[in-house]
Design an enzyme around this catalytic site. Structure first.
Site, mmCIF file in Angstrom:
data_model
loop_
_atom_site.group_PDB
_atom_site.id
_atom_site.type_symbol
_atom_site.label_atom_id
_atom_site.label_comp_id
_atom_site.label_asym_id
_atom_site.label_seq_id
_atom_site.Cartn_x
_atom_site.Cartn_y
_atom_site.Cartn_z
ATOM 1 N N ASP A 118 -10.084 1.858 -4.342
ATOM 2 C CA ASP A 118 -9.891 2.740 -4.024
ATOM 3 C C ASP A 118 -10.267 4.469 -5.590
ATOM 4 O O ASP A 118 -9.924 5.424 -5.238
ATOM 5 C CB ASP A 118 -8.367 3.154 -3.584
ATOM 6 N N HIS B 255 4.725 3.915 -3.241
ATOM 7 C CA HIS B 255 5.724 5.156 -4.088
ATOM 8 C C HIS B 255 6.122 5.954 -2.663
ATOM 9 O O HIS B 255 6.875 6.725 -3.256
ATOM 10 C CB HIS B 255 5.355 6.182 -5.497
ATOM 11 N N ASP C 273 0.838 -1.533 0.301
ATOM 12 C CA ASP C 273 -0.026 0.057 0.120
ATOM 13 C C ASP C 273 0.772 0.615 -0.100
ATOM 14 O O ASP C 273 1.983 1.197 0.381
ATOM 15 C CB ASP C 273 -0.866 -0.063 1.476
#
Length: 1497
Positions: free
Chosen positions: A599, A501, A498
């Site tokens: 999401d 980045h 999750d």
């Protein structure tokens, strides 16, 4: 698998490939090889891939051992390798980490009781928000929806205890299983989840993955209160103090706005207009900023600084330039200090006035105001925003950036807490994300002002975790997260990283290493938002991410959606068959292509409900992992919020009613359609349908073809998207027809989204329900006639190989799909089967889908001679024209370099690795059979075994002509590659063991022998004695009489390949040792030696042979090269001395005789050798026959006078005059305009250094032969000054030995008694290029010719002097590929050869500088051989260094050879290795001398 897959990674100096992704599979072998920039160097390759049986440690590197498969003469085949058996990301580097990169090895996933493999491209995944699954007992009923819809992987959001916000990603405790999943009186644990996960794997054939969240923890986590050092607080991160102050001020502004205190300033609690936004700005600037005085954190205490400054001034201290302010590391108000040294230097020259100390205000305030207003605009005004409503404590003006775990107090009271560390350690920074930020930078670390500038899009429920540089910086956090990771890896098959980045790379690396120790084949997925493939690759390579999540929702239209399918997997339809050993090509990350992620916004809101099915179909046809999120298939018309959603997913009931909210079944949404699509997706990947073609039929219709290259079955899925609601958007009623090549076997499925009477959607309170008003009408596996979507299907045929079906649609409405299974028509199927069988003789790749038959091809190939191979593989345009043909011209492109197979193989070698099916060659193959026929017919028209090879190819091509045109390039290439590799194997078998066992470089060079040595339509060589064995004969194609057909050696291609310009005495004998003797072509070498011997006249061998009848005897060196070759022949060939007794049929028994008939005058070769030596000792002097413009348009009259003799004072062979050029540097001026016509650029008259060396070698050799009784003569009777005397060869040999160094060495010492012209010396420590030239300064020019003498007569040189001269040659003359033909310091040096240029420049016009600078390749061979010879004399260390230099130089030739479509080495290059368009593309002596170097090595 029939064959092992090997990938080769070329290492190049200083090449860092850390941002390049190399993906490999377990079971592959990876070989590291040296690129040209590293060959010859001592290179060590380090890797952290573990030794078998050892654990992986990222920081533990080992050195790989080099393998030398063909000995150590060069580095072209040397490699080190890894057998890849463990999944993960591994690093390699070489040099002092000057180059390196990563490789990623994919995991192997297994399902079922039998543990069968689930290929990555078969994956279909569905995401579940775990909190919506209810109690663990209910999970199987809810998860069964995924199973029954055809998914084979489930992604759970985290199963840990959630934080206060109830967001799926805000975890209160990373180690505990969420108690919500246990019913009253039960307490389920991780073991119970593990049991369910294993049941799903073995019984349902499904794998499970879950998220790992490393970046943050819930703000209410108990452990973060106990260990505040694990977050960014004001003690461990004092740079955040000003940002905290601003954050508290904004919180107090929120409470005042909520209470209506700013109404009179135009800022009510309900913010609805732009004027309200402007009021926020005003309040910030007028009320908030002045109160908190943020600038003071960046200011100096002026009074204190001035006081310090005065004291220093009074002490008379001097300072340094430039005022420096030092930031206070604790970020206290007025804590900054002035560097006094810089202050003194800066201010003393001006004045002591205090206005020089002005307070500075950072520009952060402007940016902070902009970001605050921007946030309010999105959250409260924007249509696509959440519309939060009035400002309140629950919905503040903006999200808080820091936790504040204390009772309410005033801002003034809060600011006083800043000095209490026990309090400030609990003010923890929240996490979030920063738009457009550098993902490799941690935005909470010092140096970043994201929190102060309010640029963070903040998650107010989570605290950002502070790991530091390693476990020692925050031991508790690392240990806690390691345990969390171990639990996850123990019970799940994979993880989704999750917020990948924003997770510090070193943290993710460490945690994934932990996970892989628990679960070696861990499947790792992530979604990256870096916006750059190169940045993505950093994460993928360092972390070993298996699949990157990609989303179809990112496409704005169907065209873009189709492009994503093409981008994310598979190769093009009709792609070339790649060899199992091939270069490792960079790739893009493996994709997990989802129709929507959990999401993101709901597609129904953005597009239309009808688009769910066609967009899913487009995604399912992608050749990669695919998937969706729970709710999509049930047509849930809103985003299922990861924060706010608390309802449960419906359970599975196959007969659930359309109106049911708590259950779903095949009637719900598009579930029935999705099941068919997921099955199809699995089948396509499992059965090898790895080729993809995407066709944008019209604005809304996308057709995706998946093709299986082994069976040539295709599945074509046609999807009509519905990005806009058909009720409000008008779709075109005319659907264009489609043309599908092949025979449609069945309709795999056809489905339409249709409306039904089941009431309209109402959001249920207890269950996440979908829209009941739509369902899918579906039929599977039906004949084409029964289709409701297709109106008719007619067969149209485009020629014998194109079986095409035209499809006309009737009900391809928006929201519908149809998929066809297509096979080749029966005839084509049969032809492909036979083709594949024949090809399976060469490679097992073709076994699948092949039928049996027999192949005699290998026997045919073994009958071909090397002269036949010249025809099969090579022959340039001029050679072919002699036979009335030529090289094939590809329309719109260019002609092939060779008519033989190499011409095509060179082009295909560039096309194949990139599958460049758009190349003009591929287009030409698809358009017609011209090229196919050219290849076979050219050979069929020959005689003997070549014609049989042509017939074999013709039979293969006949099969090819009956298959669909789009497959022809791939099968044509396969037939050609098979033929070519078989021909090469047969070629090497006919050569010496040095070639057969040699490296790739040796073998590449040896092909030069096949390239240059052939038999033309006209015999190039004069006839040999009929008494000789091993002379080939044929029936003349012109006279129909029996004639000899000996192989002759072309000087270079394409300019010197045919007719009278093919054979040159000098070129032939410089190249003969390398191209014929070393490769073991002894009989052919003998024939060439004896043929030229028959043309001896005036004691000379002709330069231009002209079949002997048109020979020109205008060179002084060819006879000595000829003698050197006879010597080499006697040394290298078993019983080679027998050539001396071979009969020579003399064409010119006397200087003035007319050409004799073959066999009229014959004598043994030793007599001809004796004549050559005798004539030189007597002195050769004659005028060329037919002197004048008929034989040379440019030469002046004096130039036709040829003189060659032995200088009896030195023993040197001398000759020539300033109007002719009798050595290899033979450029004659041609420009009238520049007035150089008839003037040789390099006459080299006198004693040329290489002729002195070659004559010394010849004389020494005959002395040795005579001593062994193999040569009957020990000298010559010569008349000198009217007296007849005898000169013995040993006396001549000694004379040259004694005089050479004295005459040729340039010491540079002005008092050297041997130096006749000290004033002409401009380079010392070299050997002269000639001795006694008519222009004495020419003797002193630095050229590479003395290195030839060093090789053929090394005894003439003292070792130290030779080494010194070679050093000068290396520094001054050695270029990238060739040797400069003249010292670049010479005033007439010019390194660029342009034969077309005609101007006034005497030294340049019409290529006058041919040998005055351009870099010729063949002298490099002699230079390197000389270096090796003298290095051996100087000891081990010098030799090792020299061998390294030699390998490094040769590596550039290897690279050129590999890349050149001519597969050869050029005659010359311009200066510094630049391409010269006037050079032969491949030159016999260039290739030969390099092969000789490798032989010496």
């Amino acid at each position: 698998m029939y064959f092992s897959q090997i990938r080769v990674l070329m290492l190049n100096d200083k090449e860092n490939l850390e941002r390049t992704l190399f993906r490999l599979e377990q079971g592959f072998e990876l070989q590291f090889r040296l690129g040209p920039s590293l060959q010859g160097r001592r290179v060590m390759v380090h890797t952290n891939y573990p030794l078998e049986g050892h654990k992986f440690d990222r920081n533990n590197f080992r050195v790989l051992a080099w393998n030398y498969p063909t000995g150590r003469e060069d580095d072209s085949d040397k490699y080190c390798s890894l057998e890849l058996k463990i999944a993960g990301s591994y690093q390699y580097y070489f040099g002092y980490r000057s180059g390196g990169g990563y490789i990623v090895v994919d995991p192997v996933l297994r399902v079922g009781a039998d543990n069968h493999v689930l290929p990555l491209d078969c994956i279909t995944i569905q995401t579940y928000l775990s909190k919506c699954l209810g109690h663990l007992d209910d999970w199987p009923d809810r998860l069964r929806v995924a199973k029954e819809t055809g998914y084979n992987m489930i992604h759970f959001t985290p199963l840990q205890t959630l934080g206060e916000s109830r967001s799926c990603y805000s975890l209160a405790d990373q180690l505990s299983f969420n108690p919500d999943f246990s019913p009253e009186g039960q307490s389920y644990s991780w073991e119970d989840v593990g049991t369910l996960v294993e049941k799903l794997r073995t019984e349902w054939n499904m794998l499970c993955i879950t998220d790992v969240v490393y970046n943050h923890t819930a703000a209410n986590s108990v452990w973060i209160k106990e260990h505040p050092e694990c977050g960014y607080n004001l003690v461990n991160s004092p740079h955040l103090r000003p940002a905290w102050v601003l954050d508290r001020a904004i919180w107090h502004l929120t409470t005042r706005v909520a209470e209506g205190r700013y109404k009179d300033k135009g800022l009510p609690a309900e913010i609805t207009t732009d004027s309200h936004l402007n009021a926020i700005r005003s309040v910030l600037w007028e009320d908030v900023y002045p109160k908190i005085k943020l600038w003071e954190f960046y200011q100096v205490n002026v009074d204190h600084a001035v006081e310090q400054f005065k004291i220093l001034l009074q002490n008379g201290t001097e300072g340094k330039k430039g005022l420096k302010i030092t930031q206070d590391s604790h970020y206290r108000r007025f804590g900054n200090t002035v560097d006094m040294d810089s202050a003194l230097e800066t201010f003393v020259p001006h004045s002591m006035a205090l206005h020089h100390f002005s307070p500075c205000s950072p520009y952060f305030s402007h940016q902070a105001a902009n970001c605050i207003v921007g946030n309010v605009l999105y959250e409260r005004l924007a249509n696509h925003g959440p519309k939060l409503g009035p400002v309140s404590k629950k919905n503040p003006l903006v999200t808080r950036y820091f936790t504040f775990p204390y009772q309410d107090m005033t801002l003034e009271q809060e600011l006083q807490l800043l000095d209490q560390q026990d309090k400030t350690s609990h003010f923890l920074a929240h996490n979030g994300w920063v738009m457009g930020d550098d993902p490799l930078r941690n935005f909470a670390e010092p140096g970043s002002n994201v929190y102060l500038r309010r640029e963070l899009i903040c998650w107010g429920d989570s605290v950002k975790l502070r790991y530091g540089k390693g476990p020692e910086d925050c031991p508790y956090l690392w240990a806690h997260m390691q345990k969390y990771t171990e639990i996850t890896a123990q019970y799940f098959h994979g993880v989704r990283l999750d917020n990948c980045h924003s997770t510090p790379l070193h943290v993710a690396e460490f945690m994934l290493d932990v996970a892989k120790r628990v679960c070696p084949n861990l499947y790792v997925v992530a979604e990256l938002f870096t916006g750059s493939e190169e940045l993505d690759n950093i994460f993928v390579t360092k972390l070993g991410i298996t699949s990157l999540i990609r989303e179809a929702m990112s496409a704005g239209d169907s065209h873009e959606e189709g492009r994503l399918v093409y981008r994310y997997g598979g190769e093009p339809v009709g792609a070339f068959v790649q060899p199992s050993l091939r270069p490792l090509m960079p790739s893009i990350a493996h994709a997990m292509f989802l129709d929507v992620t959990h999401d993101n916004e709901c597609p129904i809101q953005l597009r239309s409900a009808l688009d769910s099915l066609p967009s899913s179909a487009i995604v399912s046809m992608a050749c990669c992992a695919t998937g969706s999120t729970r709710g999509y298939d049930e047509l849930v018309p809103h985003q299922i919020s990861v924060v706010k959603e608390e309802r449960f997913y419906p359970k599975w009931n196959p007969s659930a009613a359309p109106t049911s909210t708590g259950e779903v079944g095949f009637q719900s949404g598009i579930i029935a359609g999705k099941l068919a699509l997921n099955k199809l997706h699995w089948e396509l990947a499992a059965q090898g349908f790895m080729q993809v073609y995407v066709d944008q039929v019209d604005a809304d219709i996308v057709a995706v073809t998946r093709h299986c290259p082994s069976t040539h079955q295709s599945v074509v899925a046609v999807s009509r998207t519905a990005f806009w609601n058909p009720k409000t958007h008008e779709y075109d009623a005319n659907v264009p027809p489609m043309f599908i090549p092949g025979k449609i076997e069945e309709v795999v499925l056809e489905a339409r989204t249709v409306e039904r009477q089941a009431g309209s959607y109402k959001k249920d309170d207890g269950y996440i329900n979908g829209m009941p008003e739509y369902t899918v009408e579906i039929k599977e596996h039906i004949p084409l006639e029964e289709s409701m979507v297709v109106k008719q299907a007619g067969v149209t045929s485009k020629g014998r190989s194109e079986f095409v079906q035209e499809i006309i649609f009737q009900k391809l409405t928006p929201g519908s799909i149809i998929a066809f299974r297509v096979s080749l028509d029966p005839k084509a199927q049969k032809q492909v089967g036979m083709l594949r069988y024949y090809l399976s003789q060469f490679s097992p790749k073709y076994r699948r889908g092949s039928v049996l038959n027999l192949c005699v091809f290998f026997r045919l190939m073994s009958k071909l001679t090397l002269a036949d191979m010249n025809v099969l593989l090579f022959r340039c345009d001029t050679e072919e024209q002699e036979d009335g043909g030529g090289c094939y011209n590809i329309p719109g492109w260019e002609s092939l370099k060779y008519a033989g197979l190499q011409g095509l193989i060179s082009v295909l070698a560039d096309i194949r690795p990139n599958n460049d099916l758009g190349h003009p060659l591929c287009a030409n193959l698809r358009q017609g059979d011209w090229l196919i026929d050219f290849v076979s017919n050219r050979l069929i028209n020959r005689e003997g075994p070549l014609a049989q090879v042509g017939q074999w190819l013709g039979a293969m091509f006949n099969l090819l002509k009956h298959i669909p045109r789009y497959l022809i390039p791939c099968y044509f290439d396969a037939i050609l590659v098979s033929t070519y590799t078989t021909a090469l194997d047969a070629t090497y078998k006919l050569m010496s063991s040095f070639i057969q066992n040699g490296s790739s470089f040796v073998r590449h060079l040896a092909l030069g022998s096949v390239q240059m040595c052939g038999v033309g339509r006209f015999p190039a060589l004069p006839p040999l004695s009929a008494k000789l064995d091993g002379v080939p004969y044929r029936i003349s194609p012109i006279t129909s009489q029996k004639e000899q057909c000996c192989v002759s050696l072309a000087a270079g291609l394409p300019h010197f390949s045919a007719g009278i310009f093919r054979c040159w005495g000098r070129d032939t004998f410089i190249a003969l040792r390398g191209l014929m003797i070393i490769p073991g072509r002894h009989v052919e070498a003998r024939n060439i030696i004896l043929a030229f011997a028959g043309t001896l006249r005036h004691g000379l061998i002709p330069n231009l042979l002209g079949e002997g009848r048109c020979a020109r005897y205008n060179c002084r060196d060819a006879v000595w090269w000829w003698l050197q070759c006879i010597q080499d022949y006697t040394v290298h060939v078993p019983q080679g001395h027998e050539i001396l007794r071979c009969p020579v049929t003399r064409m010119y028994p006397t200087d003035d005789s007319e050409p004799c008939k073959p066999g009229e005058v014959e004598q043994p070769l030793y007599d001809v050798i004796q004549e050559a030596l005798q004539r030189h000792l007597e002195g050769v002097s004659f005028r060329e026959r037919n002197a004048g413009s008929k034989i040379d348009m440019n030469m002046r009259d004096e130039g036709f006078n040829v003189v060659a003799k032995v200088d009896h004072t030195t023993g040197f062979v001398t000759g020539g005059n300033r109007f002719n050029c009798g050595t290899w540097m033979d450029k004659m001026g041609e420009s009238e305009r520049a007035r150089n016509k008839g003037m040789p650029a390099t006459p080299r008259d006198g004693a040329a250094v290489e002729i002195v060396g070659l004559s010394k070698s010849a004389v020494r050799w005959v002395v040795e032969l005579h001593a062994k009784g193999l040569f009957p003569y020990d000298g010559v009777k010569v008349a000198t000054n009217g007296n007849k005397g005898f000169i013995s060869y040993s006396q001549w040999n000694q004379q040259i030995q004694q005089c050479f160094e004295a005459a040729f060495w340039v010491s540079g010492d002005p008092d050297d008694p041997n130096e006749k012209h000290p004033d002409l010396v401009h380079k010392k420590g070299i050997y002269k290029d000639s001795y006694g030239a008519s222009s004495p300064w020419c003797d002193y020019q630095l050229r590479p010719n003395f290195t030839i003498t060093m090789v053929v007569a090394p005894e003439l040189f003292s070792v130290q002097r030779a080494w010194k001269a070679l050093d000068v040659a290396e520094k001054k003359l050695l270029g990238p590929l060739g040797m400069k033909t003249l010292d670049p310091d010479d005033m007439v040096y010019c390194g660029v050869y342009d034969n077309a240029l005609d101007n006034d420049n005497y030294n340049l016009a019409k290529g006058f500088n041919y040998h005055q600078g351009p870099e010729w390749l063949w002298p490099v061979g002699y230079f390197l051989r000389a270096k090796l010879y003298f290095a051996r004399k100087l000891g081990e260390e010098t030799y090792t260094k020299t061998a390294t230099l030699v390998k490094n130089v040769l590596s550039r030739h290897f690279t050129h050879l590999e890349r050149s479509p001519w597969k050869g080495l050029p005659e010359l290059t311009n200066e510094n290795g630049q391409y010269c368009s006037f050079s032969c593309e491949t030159q016999a002596w260039s290739v030969a001398t390099m092969l000789e170097v490798l032989y010496d090595l």
